[in-house]
Design a protein around this motif. Structure first.
Motif, mmCIF file in Angstrom:
data_model
loop_
_atom_site.group_PDB
_atom_site.id
_atom_site.type_symbol
_atom_site.label_atom_id
_atom_site.label_comp_id
_atom_site.label_asym_id
_atom_site.label_seq_id
_atom_site.Cartn_x
_atom_site.Cartn_y
_atom_site.Cartn_z
ATOM 1 N N HIS B 230 0.830 -1.208 0.000
ATOM 2 C CA HIS B 230 0.000 0.000 0.000
ATOM 3 C C HIS B 230 0.865 1.259 0.000
ATOM 4 C CE1 HIS B 230 -2.995 2.940 1.078
ATOM 5 N NE2 HIS B 230 -2.322 3.246 2.170
ATOM 6 N N ARG B 231 1.855 1.301 0.926
ATOM 7 C CA ARG B 231 2.728 2.482 1.000
ATOM 8 C C ARG B 231 3.659 2.540 -0.212
ATOM 9 N NH1 ARG B 231 3.392 0.294 6.225
ATOM 10 N NH2 ARG B 231 1.884 1.197 7.673
ATOM 11 N N TYR B 232 4.062 1.353 -0.653
ATOM 12 C CA TYR B 232 4.960 1.281 -1.801
ATOM 13 C C TYR B 232 4.295 1.873 -3.040
ATOM 14 C CZ TYR B 232 7.799 -0.893 -5.478
ATOM 15 O OH TYR B 232 8.596 -1.117 -6.571
ATOM 16 N N GLU B 233 3.051 1.495 -3.279
ATOM 17 C CA GLU B 233 2.353 2.011 -4.463
ATOM 18 C C GLU B 233 2.155 3.514 -4.367
ATOM 19 O OE1 GLU B 233 -1.141 -0.794 -4.944
ATOM 20 O OE2 GLU B 233 -0.365 -0.450 -6.974
ATOM 21 N N ARG B 234 1.840 3.987 -3.141
ATOM 22 C CA ARG B 234 1.653 5.422 -2.980
ATOM 23 C C ARG B 234 2.977 6.161 -3.235
ATOM 24 N NH1 ARG B 234 -2.748 8.404 -1.749
ATOM 25 N NH2 ARG B 234 -3.619 6.570 -2.718
ATOM 26 N N ALA B 235 4.073 5.579 -2.720
ATOM 27 C CA ALA B 235 5.385 6.198 -2.924
ATOM 28 C C ALA B 235 5.738 6.215 -4.414
ATOM 29 C CB ALA B 235 6.451 5.435 -2.138
#
Lengths: 411, 470
Positions: B230-235
């Motif tokens: 989730h955080r990876y995709e947002r980053a």
């Protein structure tokens, strides 16, 4: 206990870490995640080879705070970019360029933009890793051989034993109701050492030392003094093969580095054919008694002559021409025995000397006086003589020389 | 000891040969595993194909020549080049702009096409990102050696120093330092972040301890947790959004080096968009030059398909016409300005002593891409490869024409000249390709050449079926 061929672990005595369910496809995993979410577990996660669209709501993952962190980092980057440019170019090192103002915001936009992006991008990666708890070198799941497929094509769901709602029987029943391909226990990791290998520690120590070394050397150079000349890494460019005055040059047959004029040519402005103007002589070789036609006795030329006389002649001959200039006075004050007083210009032989001869004396010098031909232009040498004649007249004039209207002032 | 190593090596080779790596279209069952196998195979086979060795040998030779040339330039000074007043910027700056331009397609494919949701990018974006980084590495060398005292390039950076001076922040040359520096940094971050999940795949598939340790170190313990995804995709989205204006700013800033000067032929407001379009054009051509042989020799035909090549050919056709429009518009601006110097500069470009360079550029950049109007040509990989090479030649000449011809004949006929390159000039240019291809071939062999996780995520099988809730 475990159904597959796990890596060596004393699973018999290791406490339970959690329950791991494996699924064949993303749909099955998302359905299972929805059930676990609805059962209100907290310490659980799914593991997939790629991000699955729709997994966030299925697991109830709240939007990350990451964009806000990046926003503030970007703002910081912008302020730092603008502030740093302002401080260096207005406060610390103001530098005038073409009379432009020290601060012109348009010219500072590109760098402020770049620092904004740079700060934001570094923060994006750094904050993503930090929020995700990476690097995360060791995990109990690593001991499950099957789990290696999580980065290939298998989908996993793990409920940790530390969860408040975890119950060996109920949790297993919940997961079994999601029809996993495989379901089994995960034991805590008792195999992997908590300590970094000695090799890595040693390498880190060596690298750290090496990294400090250049800074230490630079610091030492900054604080200590040395009599040695600077070290030139590449001395090649210090020795450039150009010819200095009077040096030999292998390029020319006569080996002269300094080259004369090409035979039969005259440089521009050096064709001085007019004897009267350039040498003060008439055709037969006698000194000229008149000014050349180029130098008219005008007010303008007289003023010019006065100025040049003041610059070149007055230091020795004095402003009035009596041979009592500043240099003479200084020499007299010092009692210089060898000093010869400069010539008094108000002597009869000089009053009668032809202007051509005076011109020659200025150009080439006479007795102790050096020549001024290389310093004073041809026209100005004549202008000086024009002014000198006026000076001579001023000390030997008859009352009749004064104009009729001014004569009353003499009485 | 030696026996153990030997035994270990035998075990590894047995294990790798026993993999029976899958090579074929990712359809039917186990599509995800088929993608993993197709991509990982390159890293897992004990020996790369013969073509790789030949290419690597050539690249290393060129790299040695490059090193020798740079060493000679440092020792002898830039007098080793043909640069002379009035052409004081010649191959050095031409090569810099050429390589920086190449470096634009990577971020464009990764970031801009990502924001535009062009899913086909996943097959080639890793390639293009790697190409970007290696091209920027080549580019960064040239301003460094071009300054003449290559041990003093730190003067360009705002470092407190014993002179008590700061760089001149109002100069486009200083903007360049920040733009290219930021671009290189952000490209590396973007590239590295994209590779983390694929490094984890390589780590989990590696059979030797060294490979496991190396890939494990760079994968940083990635295990595909959905909370991390989730955080990876947002980053990733944030980096794409940051990189998009960045990629447009970099070549604009590079064009300011010229546009803010008063030289006829440089002093024009069309430069920023014209340079950016040219960079995309040249960059996509370079992607084709790299992708066509790589898919052939590393068995990636089923991932980088004809469709991808066709789409890239279309981008080349479109940007080629933008570049052609800019060439024409330059002549219009020169005429419309009413300035006799501007008018002369462009007449001189097309019909003066450098006319050969100008018409080479026109042929390569405007004429040759027109072949892509035919679908048959667009979908032939080797035609695309050849046009890619031609376009790269043309883009090098474009920069040379802008820099060389404008400098050679400016305002005063008395100060005109003609630039003649020395052998060191040619060898430095050729050698820089050695650095580029050496890095690229190492990348092909040891790093995930295709973004496996991204390719998997856009497959039909990756979508969650809707409706049938149990």
């Amino acid at each position: 206990m475990s159904t597959d061929n796990d890596k060596a672990n004393d699973t018999g005595s290791a406490p339970l870490h959690g329950l791991l369910a494996e699924y064949d496809n993303p749909t099955a995993l998302v359905r299972a995640a929805e059930k676990v979410r609805d059962a209100q577990y907290e310490h659980w996660d799914t593991y997939t080879p790629f991000p699955i669209h729709g997994m966030d709501p299925a697991m109830g993952i709240k939007p990350t705070v990451l964009p806000w962190i990046v926003f503030w980092a970007g703002l910081t980057g912008c302020v730092v970019g603008v502030g740093f440019q302002y401080w260096t170019s207005v406060i610390d090192y103001p530098w005038v360029i073409s009379g432009k103002p020290f601060w012109s915001i348009a010219a500072n936009v590109p760098i402020a933009f770049e620092t904004t992006v740079l700060f934001s991008a570094l923060t994006t990666l750094g904050a993503m890793l930090a929020l995700n708890g990476l690097p995360h070198p060791s995990h109990p799941l690593d001991l499950k051989r099957r789990f290696a497929k999580v980065t290939d094509d298998r989908f996993f769901l793990l409920i940790e034993a530390r969860d408040k709602k975890f119950d060996a029987t109920d949790t297993r029943a919940l997961l079994e109701s999601t029809h996993p391909a495989v379901l089994d226990d995960v034991a805590e990791d008792r195999v992997t050492s908590d300590k970094l290998p000695t090799v890595i520690l040693g390498a880190l120590a060596v690298l750290t030392t090496l990294a400090i070394l250049p800074f230490a050397l630079a610091y030492k150079a900054r604080v200590s003094k040395s009599d040695q000349p600077r070290i030139h890494l590449v001395p090649n460019m210090d020795n450039q093969p150009h010819i200095k005055a009077q040096q030999e040059s292998p390029i020319f047959a006569d080996l002269r580095g300094m080259r004369g004029d090409v035979p039969g040519t005259v440089a521009q402005g050096n064709l001085q054919e007019d004897d009267h103007l350039y040498r003060g002589k008439l055709e037969g070789g006698a000194w000229a008694r008149t000014f050349p036609k180029e130098i008219a006795p005008s007010e303008q030329n007289m003023k010019r002559g006065e100025r040049e006389f003041g610059i070149f002649c007055a230091p020795c001959h004095g402003l009035s021409g009596h041979g009592d200039g500043m240099i003479h006075e200084r020499a007299a004050a010092l009692g210089q025995g060898t000093w010869v007083q400069p010539t008094n210009l108000h002597q009869d032989y000089l009053r009668q000397q032809p202007v051509g001869e005076l011109y020659n004396s200025i150009t080439h010098g006479v007795r102790n006086m050096p020549g001024y031909g290389h310093q004073v232009s041809v026209e100005d040498r004549w202008n000086i003589i024009l002014y000198m004649r006026a000076l001579q007249r001023s000390t030997a004039a008859a009352p009749t020389d004064v104009p009729e209207s001014e004569r009353g002032a003499l009485k | 000891m030696a026996a153990t190593i030997k035994a270990g090596a035998a075990e590894v080779s047995a294990a790798t040969s026993g993999l029976n790596p899958y090579q074929g279209p990712p359809v039917g069952d186990n599509v995800f595993a088929k993608i993993t196998q197709n991509v990982s195979r390159v890293m897992e086979v004990p020996k790369p194909p013969r073509a790789w060795y030949i290419a690597f040998g050539i690249a290393l030779t060129l790299l040695s020549i490059f090193g020798a040339c740079l060493g000679w330039v440092v020792w002898e000074g830039i007098g080793a080049w043909g640069n002379m007043v009035p052409v004081a910027w010649a191959f050095d700056i031409t090569n810099f702009v050429f390589w920086v331009g190449i470096g634009h397609a990577g971020t464009l494919i990764s970031a801009v096409l990502f924001l535009l949701r062009q899913n086909w990018r996943t097959a080639v974006n890793r390639f293009a990102e790697a190409m970007t980084i290696f091209a920027v590495a080549c580019a960064a060398i040239f301003p460094g050696i071009h300054i003449g005292r290559p041990w003093l390039p730190y003067w360009m950076f705002p470092i407190p120093n014993q002179m008590g001076m700061w760089p001149q922040f109002r100069s486009p040359l200083e903007w360049d330092v920040f733009a290219v520096g930021t671009y290189a940094t952000v490209s590396v971050l973007f590239w590295y972040m994209g590779m983390i999940p694929d490094f984890a795949t390589f780590r989990d598939r590696s059979t030797s301890t060294i490979k496991r340790a190396a890939y494990g170190l760079v994968a940083m313990g990635w295990r595909g947790s959905s909370r991390q995804w989730h955080r990876y995709e947002r980053a990733y989205l944030l980096l794409a959004a940051l990189a998009t204006p960045l990629v447009l700013s970099v070549h604009s800033v590079v064009s300011f080096d010229f546009a803010t000067a008063q030289l006829p032929g440089w002093h024009t407001t069309i430069f920023p968009p014209y340079f950016v379009a040219g960079a995309i054009f040249g960059g996509f051509a370079m992607v084709l030059v790299l992708a066509v042989p790589a898919r052939q020799f590393f068995g990636l035909k089923y991932i980088i398909t004809i469709k991808h090549i066709e789409l890239m050919a279309m981008v080349i056709l479109a940007t080629g016409m933008v570049v052609g429009y800019a060439y024409g518009m330059e002549f219009f601006i020169a005429w419309y300005s009413g300035s006799m110097y501007e008018g002369f500069t462009f007449q001189n470009r097309a019909f003066g002593p450098y006319a050969w360079a100008y018409w080479t550029m026109i042929f390569c950049n405007v004429v040759s891409p027109q072949i892509f109007w035919w679908k048959k040509m667009r979908s032939s990989p080797w035609v695309a490869f050849i046009v890619g090479v031609i376009v790269n030649v043309g883009m090098w000449f474009e920069r040379f024409v802008i820099i060389g011809t404008s400098l050679a004949r400016d305002f005063l006929p008395g100060s005109w000249g003609y630039f003649i390159p020395t052998p060191v000039d040619y060898l430095t240019l050729g050698g820089s390709f050695g650095l580029f291809f050496t890095l690229f071939l190492l990348f092909c062999r040891y790093l995930p050449m295709v973004a496996m996780a991204e390719v998997k995520s856009i497959m039909p099988e990756a979508h969650v079926a809707h409706g049938d809730h149990h």
